[in-house]
Design an enzyme around this catalytic site. Structure first.
Site, PDB file in Angstrom:
ATOM      1  N   LYS A  16       0.829  -1.221   0.000  1.00 19.23           N
ATOM      2  CA  LYS A  16       0.000   0.000   0.000  1.00 19.23           C
ATOM      3  C   LYS A  16       0.859   1.265   0.000  1.00 19.23           C
ATOM      4  CE  LYS A  16      -1.954  -1.684   3.722  1.00 19.23           C
ATOM      5  NZ  LYS A  16      -1.444  -3.064   3.699  1.00 19.23           N
ATOM      6  N   HIS A  41       4.381   0.615   6.343  1.00 17.37           N
ATOM      7  CA  HIS A  41       4.218   0.891   4.912  1.00 17.37           C
ATOM      8  C   HIS A  41       5.556   1.355   4.338  1.00 17.37           C
ATOM      9  CE1 HIS A  41      -0.407   1.567   5.408  1.00 17.37           C
ATOM     10  NE2 HIS A  41      -0.001   0.395   5.827  1.00 17.37           N
ATOM     11  N   GLN A 224      -3.427  -2.439   7.179  1.00 17.93           N
ATOM     12  CA  GLN A 224      -3.750  -3.877   7.242  1.00 17.93           C
ATOM     13  C   GLN A 224      -4.422  -4.307   5.928  1.00 17.93           C
ATOM     14  OE1 GLN A 224      -4.740  -1.961  10.446  1.00 17.93           O
ATOM     15  NE2 GLN A 224      -2.540  -2.256  10.584  1.00 17.93           N
TER      16      GLN A 224
END
Ligand code: GDP
Ligand code: IMO
Ligand code: MG
Length: 425
Positions: A16, A41, A224
């Protein structure tokens, strides 16, 4: 204007952070809506690698607003560390980082409660990142939480009341030895609070809605993944927030009709870190090969990630729950040397084959696979889809046909530059 949402369709760590960084130039604001420092991330730009836990992944681009929404749980200690690490790269966020007054604070005792709770569970532990996520959301839902806005008024009193209640639980319910942990963490926490107070603490639901009214664009960044969602994930082996698209509404103060595109991001295979069911997990050499080639070790905890084949039963479920409009496929390059690749298209349970994600994933779930030829080509150097090998195109078409949503971006390496935007017919 509407808010586009980017979120994970598997068990997290889909990539992401990388894609938010790639898409940021198109947006005015990047907003995190749930989770906390359990997230990791990773952004790689040229030779710089940065892992972000709490701060949105828009920070590598100048003049973009980064917002930590009300749905996030924030640990001042991690926040301070992150700010320091970003400052070393010459990035100053004092003007462009906004934090919701309604975001809940992770107190030092929440982290200790996390450890106590996991230890009490023994063999049935969740495999939590131990960042205090569960206990903080528990206090929020129990109407006992402390919010960022509380730092602005009567802070010490509220803090002491909460810590006292937590100590009571640690002593009398968990019988957990907390003293050393608390002593070693409280001073850092207070320092973190001082750092936090230097940033813009705001009524973020107004900020974001004013942005939209003024025709400014927003990308919401999930943490998540859908299969870790508190309601729809593989409960109880999940996190404590709504990771699905609806979480962007509650976690930012957005009405449902304000949601625009939903970017669903998935790995070309599948990973999971922590405990819980994983039907396509590979406990053999192939799983090991995926782990090594994909450098599948947790960005937050360093734990080895469990690896397996792509699971379309789970992927379709995630697409349904999120209303995914476009898919982004990550890390296909990890399978560059594979002669054949398997994809799970159904679950066999006691002799019956089902294609619908079941209530519970028990040990009797056996994946039904389709085998496809691998592309056996180095994808990492490719820059345009015209260069894609036929087998790779076929792999993507197979997935698109099965799930009914187009893949619009293919990522072929960790670096920002290794991202191929696909032309749509
Ligand atoms: P996130 O939590 O979803 O942001 O993902 P993580 O950062 O935890 O994990 C993704 C990992 O894969 C990171 O180490 C990224 O640098 C890396 N990565 C992202 N995209 C690609 C890709 O297309 N190929 C490869 N080989 N690595 C990638
Ligand atoms: P990003 O945003 C992968 C997993 C943990 C554990 C379960 C509960 O980087 O994709 P928690 O700390 O929330 O109590 O842990 O959820 N988990 C993640 N797995 N990526 C994440 O975040 C995760 N955040 C939590 O490993 O199984
Ligand atoms: Mg991660």
């Amino acid at each position: 204007m509407k808010v586009d949402v980017l979120l994970g369709l598997q068990w997290g760590d889909e990539g992401k952070g990388k894609v938010v960084d790639v898409l940021t130039p198109k947006y005015d604001m990047i907003a995190r809506f749930q989770g906390g420092p359990n997230a990791g991330h990773t952004l790689e730009v040229n030779n710089i690698k940065q892992v972000l836990h709490t701060i949105p992944s828009g920070i590598f681009h100048e003049n973009k607003v980064n917002l930590i929404g009300n749905g996030v749980v924030l640990d001042p200690v991690t926040f301070k560390k992150e700010i320091e690490s970003i400052s070393k790269l010459g990035i100053d966020l004092t003007k462009n980082l906004f934090i919701s007054k309604k975001a809940h604070l992770i107190l030092p005792t929440h982290k200790i409660l996390d450890a106590a709770s996991e230890s009490a569970k023994g063999d049935t532990k969740i495999g939590s990142t131990l960042k205090g996520i569960g206990p903080t959301y528990r206090d929020k839902i129990g109407r006992d939480g402390m919010r960022v806005g509380d730092l602005l008024e009567n802070f010490q009193e509220k803090y002491s009341t909460r810590v006292k209640a937590h100590i009571d639980q640690l002593e009398n319910y968990y019988h957990f030895d907390y003293k050393e942990m608390l002593e070693s963490s409280e001073a850092d926490w207070m320092e973190g609070v001082e750092t936090l107070k230097k940033y813009n603490i705001v009524d973020s639901e107004h900020l974001i809605n004013d942005f939209l009214t003024n025709e400014k664009s927003v990308l919401a960044e999930g943490a998540q993944g859908t299969l870790l969602d508190i309601d729809f994930g593989s409960y109880p082996f999940v996190t404590s927030s709504n990771t699905i698209c609806a979480g962007a509404c509650t976690g930012l103060g957005l009405a449902p009709q304000k949601i625009g595109n939903v970017f669903g991001i998935f790995k070309a295979y599948c990973t999971r870190v922590g405990m819980g069911p994983f039907p396509t997990e590979l406990l053999d050499e192939t799983g090991q090969k995926l782990r090594e080639a994909g450098r599948e070790y947790g960005s937050t905890t360093g734990r080895p990630r469990r690896c397996g084949w792509l699971d379309l039963v789970a992927l379709k479920y995630s697409i349904m729950l999120n209303g995914v409009t476009e898919m982004i496929m990550m890390k296909a390059d990890v399978m560059d040397t594979f002669e054949t690749i398997k994809v799970c298209v159904g679950y066999e349970i006691d002799g019956d084959v089902i294609e619908q994600f079941p209530y519970e994933l028990k040990d009797n779930v056996k994946p039904v696979y389709v085998e496809l030829p691998g592309w056996e080509t180095d994808l990492t150097k490719l820059t345009h889809q015209d260069e894609f090998p036929e087998e790779f195109n076929n792999y993507m078409s197979f997935i698109e046909d099965e799930v009914g949503v187009p893949i619009t971006i293919a990522s072929v390496g960790p670096n920002r530059a290794q991202t191929i935007i696909l032309e749509q017919e």
